[in-house]
Design an enzyme around this catalytic site. Structure first.
Site, short mmCIF file in Angstrom:
data_model
loop_
_atom_site.label_atom_id
_atom_site.label_comp_id
_atom_site.label_asym_id
_atom_site.label_seq_id
_atom_site.Cartn_x
_atom_site.Cartn_y
_atom_site.Cartn_z
N GLY A 123 -2.16 -10.33 -1.98
CA GLY A 123 -1.84 -9.69 -0.66
C GLY A 123 -2.85 -10.62 0.35
O GLY A 123 -3.97 -10.94 0.03
N THR A 133 -9.85 -8.55 -0.93
CA THR A 133 -8.98 -7.44 -1.18
C THR A 133 -9.44 -6.28 0.04
O THR A 133 -10.44 -6.01 -0.05
CB THR A 133 -9.24 -6.80 -2.57
OG1 THR A 133 -8.56 -5.49 -2.52
CG2 THR A 133 -10.53 -6.65 -3.25
N ASP A 139 -8.75 -3.34 -0.42
CA ASP A 139 -9.07 -2.04 -0.98
C ASP A 139 -10.53 -2.13 -1.74
O ASP A 139 -10.84 -1.08 -1.94
CB ASP A 139 -8.23 -2.27 -2.53
CG ASP A 139 -6.78 -1.97 -2.11
OD1 ASP A 139 -6.37 -1.46 -1.04
OD2 ASP A 139 -5.93 -2.02 -3.09
N ARG A 164 -4.25 1.44 -4.32
CA ARG A 164 -3.55 1.65 -5.45
C ARG A 164 -4.24 2.56 -6.40
O ARG A 164 -3.96 3.78 -6.89
CB ARG A 164 -3.03 0.43 -6.21
CG ARG A 164 -2.18 0.42 -7.46
CD ARG A 164 -1.89 -0.83 -7.95
NE ARG A 164 -1.12 -1.62 -7.08
CZ ARG A 164 0.29 -1.31 -7.12
NH1 ARG A 164 0.58 -0.63 -8.01
NH2 ARG A 164 1.02 -2.01 -6.44
N GLU A 202 -2.31 5.64 -1.05
CA GLU A 202 -0.81 5.47 -1.53
C GLU A 202 -0.74 6.02 -3.06
O GLU A 202 0.34 6.23 -3.69
CB GLU A 202 -0.41 4.07 -1.49
CG GLU A 202 -1.27 2.98 -2.11
CD GLU A 202 -0.79 1.55 -1.80
OE1 GLU A 202 0.45 1.48 -1.19
OE2 GLU A 202 -1.56 0.70 -2.10
N ARG A 213 -3.21 -5.01 6.74
CA ARG A 213 -3.55 -6.32 6.19
C ARG A 213 -3.69 -7.34 7.41
O ARG A 213 -4.06 -8.44 7.22
CB ARG A 213 -2.31 -6.68 5.38
CG ARG A 213 -2.39 -5.89 3.83
CD ARG A 213 -1.58 -6.74 2.98
NE ARG A 213 -1.44 -6.22 1.78
CZ ARG A 213 -2.48 -6.20 0.90
NH1 ARG A 213 -3.39 -7.00 1.04
NH2 ARG A 213 -2.28 -5.77 -0.32
#
Length: 341
Positions: free
Chosen positions: A10, A125, A127, A171, A221, A274
């Site tokens: 991503g 990332t 995340d 995630r 999510e 993003r």
């Protein structure tokens, strides 16, 4: 030395800052040459390249995304993928690779190193779930965007006396939800690391309404209710075995409305987290990563990833960086629970 650079997985703000730093120092300090591989690992598999010199990186520091493009291609899932990479590197006279990405991209980098291809990794990332580094670039920008969104949503929630559920990315790790929820003063924060009780969420929501305030719920999510599983957009898996998550926010908003009788809406921030201009923090961190990555290549120190430890940039083995995900510890989440309701 001729060095290839690619960005995989991503996209996120700060990728171009890494590319710029790698090329600037590599050319001006070491005299190396660079070639950009397009669209992640797909580039070296299919031989797709673009020039990557000082002119190409002159004005990219503030740009989001990546000038090289990205994909979720896995060479180890493509017939002859690794052999194709070897051929491309030989044809392009590339001596080493700098791979900028998250767990999947760097997992491939680790395997390629084991197979004799020299790779240095840079952790990217939003995340913030890569092991062996305190922070990844892209995370700060994502949290900033999510926090600003929460601030904006609060005013409309208060105006209409609604419960608003804000779904953010995450995630398997809830770092974005935790940090943006704390910074935005959310009344409930739900993360993948701890299954949640819908009854308890409803209790917190009702408590907020009783005080005549509108509740804000931030949910990652990948968060799951105690008696349920992940909510999927699709069961189809990508080249790294990941299903596409999404929808927990809408599901939870419907549950809250049904159980409280109050109007409840869901907002999915999705890819807005993003995109756009990187924060100053991410620009600096990404630049430092790039400078140290080209140092590692120049030293011939392959199979490593540059990482942030405290305020220092260090080198760690790719095997360490990809061994396990960095998730939110229970004690960190407990700190946030004080503010729920």
């Amino acid at each position: 030395m001729r060095i290839g650079v690619l960005t995989g997985g991503g996209d996120c703000p700060g990728l171009n800052a890494v590319i710029r730093a790698v090329v600037r120092k590599g050319v001006e300090v070491y005299g190396h040459e660079f070639v950009g591989f397009r669209n992640g690992w797909k580039g070296p598999i299919e031989g797709h390249t673009r020039p990557l010199g000082l002119d190409q990186v002159e004005d990219i520091l503030t740009r989001g995304g990546t000038i090289l493009g990205s994909s979720r291609t896995n060479p180890y899932k493509v017939d002859g993928g690794v052999e194709a990479i070897r051929r491309t590197l030989a044809e392009q006279q590339v001596d080493a690779l700098i791979a900028i990405g998250g767990e999947d991209t760097l997992g491939v980098a680790k395997k390629l190193t084991d197979d004799g291809i020299g790779v240095v990794g840079v952790p990217k990332t939003i995340d913030n779930d890569l092991g062996a580094t305190d922070y990844t670039f892209g995370f700060d920008t994502a949290v900033h965007i999510a926090t600003e969104s929460i601030d904006r949503l609060r005013t409309t929630a208060e105006s209409h006396h609604r419960a608003l559920v804000v779904e953010v990315m995450g995630r398997h790790a809830g770092w974005i939800a935790l940090h943006s929820g704390l910074a935005g003063g959310a009344n409930v924060i739900l993360v993948p690391e701890k299954k949640f009780s819908v009854d308890k969420v409803v209790e917190w929501v009702q408590r907020r309404f009783e005080r005549e305030y509108a509740p804000i719920i931030v949910v990652a999510e990948g968060a799951m209710p105690e008696d349920g599983a992940e909510v999927l957009v699709s069961g189809e898996k990508d080249a790294f075995g990941h299903v596409r998550l999404g929808g927990i926010g809408t599901w939870l908003a419907d549950e809250i409305a049904a159980r409280t009788g109050k109007e409840s809406r869901a907002v999915v921030l999705g890819h807005t987290q993003r995109g756009g201009t990187p924060t100053a923090y991410d620009r600096v961190l990404a630049t430092r990563f790039g400078l140290h990555a080209v140092d590692a290549v120049n030293d011939g120190d392959f199979g490593v990833m540059v990482a942030l430890r405290g305020t220092d940039i260090v080198r760690v083995k790719l095997s360490e960086a990809t061994a396990e995900l960095k998730t939110v510890p229970a004690e960190r989440y407990a700190e946030a629970e004080v503010f729920f309701g």
